[in-house]
Scaffold this active site. Structure first.
Site, PDB file in Angstrom:
ATOM      1  N   CYS A  84       5.141  -6.980  -1.580  1.00 53.19           N
ATOM      2  CA  CYS A  84       4.568  -7.001  -2.936  1.00 53.19           C
ATOM      3  C   CYS A  84       5.448  -6.234  -3.916  1.00 53.19           C
ATOM      4  O   CYS A  84       6.557  -6.668  -4.202  1.00 53.19           O
ATOM      5  CB  CYS A  84       3.118  -6.509  -2.917  1.00 53.19           C
ATOM      6  SG  CYS A  84       2.236  -6.924  -4.435  1.00 53.19           S
TER       7      CYS A  84
ATOM      8  N   HIS B 283       0.827 -10.035   1.007  1.00 59.32           N
ATOM      9  CA  HIS B 283       0.522  -8.814   1.765  1.00 59.32           C
ATOM     10  C   HIS B 283       0.299  -9.142   3.244  1.00 59.32           C
ATOM     11  O   HIS B 283      -0.845  -9.092   3.727  1.00 59.32           O
ATOM     12  CB  HIS B 283      -0.708  -8.117   1.178  1.00 59.32           C
ATOM     13  CG  HIS B 283      -0.411  -7.307  -0.041  1.00 59.32           C
ATOM     14  ND1 HIS B 283       0.022  -5.996   0.028  1.00 59.32           N
ATOM     15  CD2 HIS B 283      -0.447  -7.635  -1.348  1.00 59.32           C
ATOM     16  CE1 HIS B 283       0.217  -5.548  -1.196  1.00 59.32           C
ATOM     17  NE2 HIS B 283      -0.057  -6.514  -2.051  1.00 59.32           N
TER      18      HIS B 283
ATOM     19  N   GLU C   1       0.809  -7.383   5.788  1.00 58.34           N
ATOM     20  CA  GLU C   1       0.250  -6.257   6.562  1.00 58.34           C
ATOM     21  C   GLU C   1      -1.275  -6.357   6.651  1.00 58.34           C
ATOM     22  O   GLU C   1      -1.873  -5.824   7.586  1.00 58.34           O
ATOM     23  CB  GLU C   1       0.687  -4.918   5.932  1.00 58.34           C
ATOM     24  CG  GLU C   1      -0.142  -4.411   4.757  1.00 58.34           C
ATOM     25  CD  GLU C   1       0.074  -5.175   3.467  1.00 58.34           C
ATOM     26  OE1 GLU C   1       0.926  -6.088   3.437  1.00 58.34           O
ATOM     27  OE2 GLU C   1      -0.605  -4.857   2.465  1.00 58.34           O
TER      28      GLU C   1
END
Ligand code: MN
Length: 251
Positions: free
Chosen positions: A111, A217, A219
């Site tokens: 990001c 994102h 993660e």
């Protein structure tokens, strides 16, 4: 020895009368742990020699999500819709990103992190997608839904890119919690993923070292919503292990 992965901290102002906190969301730490790395939070140290001392102990650097980068770093005036900037973080992350790319230390940007990578190497940003890209398709949708795993839009990934090889896919859907995006791509980088409205969703380095930035994102997706992203964190950590143990590579 597990490779040491630096995660550059954001600055959090939780109460006006308190000094800021430095930290990051648990999902970044969890993704590195799952991939076999040892995560280490790196505060935004302002003294360059001390920042360098921290950086040199790392086997790789993860630049995570967060607020906007000051447009002064790419020679632009602030847009009316520029969000909250984090000057401490800018001044720590931009040199670390330059060092990592120049020295072949593995770098993963997420990001804001892909934006840091681009600005560090001389690229520019759209400061506010909704007002600067008229037909944009809602790049802040997962944020508005308050769901990190909400798949906001599709991305198309360049065939043969590192990202396509790791994911085993050239199209997938991804979450989206950003209002800025890569504009002019810096020398030494190339776009490898795009949203249907043309917004750049990933950059890779043109050299041999692990340099990858994604606008979504992963993660927040890798644990359950889309486990294909585990391969990206695994490859990043393996590259970091390779740097530590060169020429032997981790399995
Ligand atoms: Mn997006």
């Amino acid at each position: 020895m597990k490779p040491l992965i630096g995660i550059s901290c954001g600055t959090f102002h939780d109460r006006a009368w308190c000094p800021p906190s430095f930290g990051h969301r648990q999902t970044y730490v969890d993704a590195i742990l799952r991939a076999g790395g040892a995560p280490m939070l790196i505060p935004p140290v302002q003294d360059e020699a001390t920042l360098r001392a921290l950086y040199e102990r790392l086997d790789g650097v993860l630049f995570a999500g967060g607020g906007d980068i000051s447009p002064a770093h790419y020679g632009a005036d602030p847009h009316a819709k520029l969000g909250v900037i984090d000057p401490l973080r800018d001044s720590a992350e931009l040199p670390m990103a330059r060092w990592a790319v120049a020295e072949g230390k593995p770098l993963l940007g997420i990001c804001r992190g892909v934006q840091v990578l681009n600005v560090a190497l001389g690229g520019t940003l759209y400061q506010d997608i909704p007002s600067e890209i008229p037909a944009e398709l809602g790049h802040n949708l997962s944020y508005e839904r308050e769901d990190w795993t909400h798949m906001a839009h599709e991305i198309r990934i360049a065939p043969g890119s590192r990202l396509a090889r790791l994911l085993g896919a050239e199209r997938l859907t991804i979450n989206s919690l950003h209002h800025q995006a890569v504009r002019e791509i810096a020398p030494g980088l190339r776009a490898v993923a795009w949203a249907p409205d043309g917004v750049i969703e990933a950059l890779e380095g043109t050299g041999d070292s692990f340099v990858l930035g994604v606008q979504g994102h992963p993660e927040a997706l890798q644990a359950q919503a889309d486990p294909r992203w585990q391969a990206v964190f695994a490859a990043f950590v393996a590259s970091c292990a390779g740097l530590r143990q060169a020429p032997a590579r981790a399995a």
